[in-house]
Design a protein around this motif. Structure first.
Motif: not given
Length: 318
Positions: A285-303, A310-318
C-alpha cells in the motif's frame, strides 16, 4: 518561524502565512523541522471555527507532518537530532517547526519519500485504530468505506485488501469509482445514483457521514456487524432504530483521535509501526497524493479540499 495562522473563522482566505514564536521542546517532546504537512477535513472545521485544538496544542492547523528531528527535550526515548520522521499531531503542522510528544513519532517507512510520508500518520492511525483495533475486521470479512476517494478512504481500501478482506465503498463520480477499483475495491457504488444499502452489505462500516447515513448503514450491516463513525459531514443527530440494531446483534462506535491522551496515541502509533509499516515498505500500500502545494499557499489547498474533487491526500510542502 513562520506558520499558517487562522486570522478569523471563515473561508480559505483567512489562512495567513506569518511570523510566530518558535516552539521549544518540553519534557518528553521533540521539535521537528517540517518537510511537509497533510491537509485534513479537521483542518477545515478548525478554520471555520467548529473544531478548536485540545488544551496545550498549537493554535495552527495541521494534524500530521513529515520532517527531521531538530531538537530533543528531556525524557525522550529512541529519537535524536537528524532522524527522519513523520508524526501524528494534536495541531500545529502548518508550520516550519512543530513540537510533539516523542510517543507520536514514527520512522519514515522504507520506500516512501520524505514529502509523501506526511500523507501517512493521520490516515494510518485512524484506519488501523478504528477498523482493526476497535472494530476487529478479520480476514474474509467485508469492509464498507464511505468517502472512498478521501485520504482515509484510499488508505482503508488498500490496507483492508492487503490483510485479506473484501472491500466495498461509496464515491460521488465515475472517475473516483475507476480509481478506487484500481486501488483494489471489490465493488463501488455512486451514492449520487443509487442507495448503497440496496446493493452493499458489510461486517464493518467506516463512516465519515454520520446522521444522514445512519438508517442506511444499519440496513447494510450484516448480523454481528460493527459500525465506526469518525465524522459528521452529514449531521450529528438522527433517529436510531434500536430494534434493527438488536435484531442484527450489531454495534455502533463513535471515536475521535485528536484529543486522546498521549499514552493512547502512543499505543496506536506503536501498533501502526508494527503492523502497517511493513506493508507500506513492501509496497502493498502507498499514500495516494492528489497535489503538493507550497505551505504558504495553504488557502489554495483548502479550496481544493472544499471542492471535493480530489482523490487521496493534499500536502503542504516547504
Amino acid at each position: 518561524m513562520r506558520a499558517i495562522d487562522i486570522t478569523a473563522p471563515g473561508g480559505p482566505e483567512v489562512l495567513e502565512w506569518r511570523e510566530v514564536p518558535d516552539p521549544r521542546p518540553e519534557q518528553g517532546e521533540v521539535v521537528i523541522e517540517v518537510t511537509a504537512a497533510g491537509v485534513n477535513r479537521a483542518d477545515v472545521h478548525q478554520r471555520r471555527g467548529f473544531y478548536d485544538p485540545p488544551p496545550g496544542a498549537p493554535p495552527y492547523p495541521g494534524l500530521e507532518v513529515s520532517g527531521v528531528v531538530a531538537e530533543v527535550g528531556d525524557g525522550v526515548e529512541g529519537f535524536r537530532p537528524g532522524d527522519e520522521v513523520c508524526a501524528l499531531l494534536a495541531g500545529g503542522g502548518y508550520a516550519e517547526r512543530v513540537a510533539v510528544p516523542w510517543q507520536q513519532l514514527m520512522p519514515v517507512p522504507d520506500g516512501v519519500s520524505p514529502v509523501r510520508a506526511a500523507a501517512l500518520p493521520e490516515v494510518a492511525c485512524t484506519v488501523w485504530s478504528n477498523v482493526f483495533m476497535l472494530a476487529r475486521l478479520r480476514r474474509g470479512e467485508t469492509l464498507l468505506v464511505h468517502g472512498g476517494a478521501s485520504g482515509i478512504g484510499t488508505f482503508a481500501v488498500q490496507l483492508a485488501k492487503a490483510l485479506g478482506s473484501r472491500v466495498v465503498t461509496t464515491v460521488g463520480s465515475a472517475e473516483k469509482a475507476r480509481r478506487l477499483t484500481e486501488l483494489g475495491a471489490d465493488e463501488v457504488v455512486n451514492y449520487r445514483e443509487e442507495d448503497f444499502a440496496d446493493r452493499l452489505s458489510a461486517d464493518v462500516i467506516l463512516d465519515i457521514i454520520g446522521a444522514k447515513y445512519l438508517a442506511q448503514n444499519i440496513r447494510a450491516l450484516n448480523t454481528g456487524g460493527r459500525m465506526v463513525t469518525i465524522g459528521l459531514q452529514g449531521g450529528a443527530k438522527a433517529e436510531l432504530d434500536l430494534g434493527a440494531l438488536l435484531t442484527k446483534r450489531a454495534s455502533i462506535h463513535g471515536t475521535t483521535l485528536r484529543a486522546r491522551p498521549v499514552d493512547e496515541k502512543g499505543a496506536i502509533v506503536r501498533s501502526v509501526v508494527d503492523n502497517v509499516w511493513p506493508l507500506v515498505s513492501a509496497g502493498a500500500l502507498r499514500p495516494v497524493v492528489y497535489a503538493e502545494v507550497p505551505m504558504a499557499e495553504a488557502a489554495e489547498a483548502h479550496r481544493m479540499l472544499d471542492s471535493g474533487e480530489h482523490i487521496g491526500k493534499i500536502l503542504l510542502v516547504r
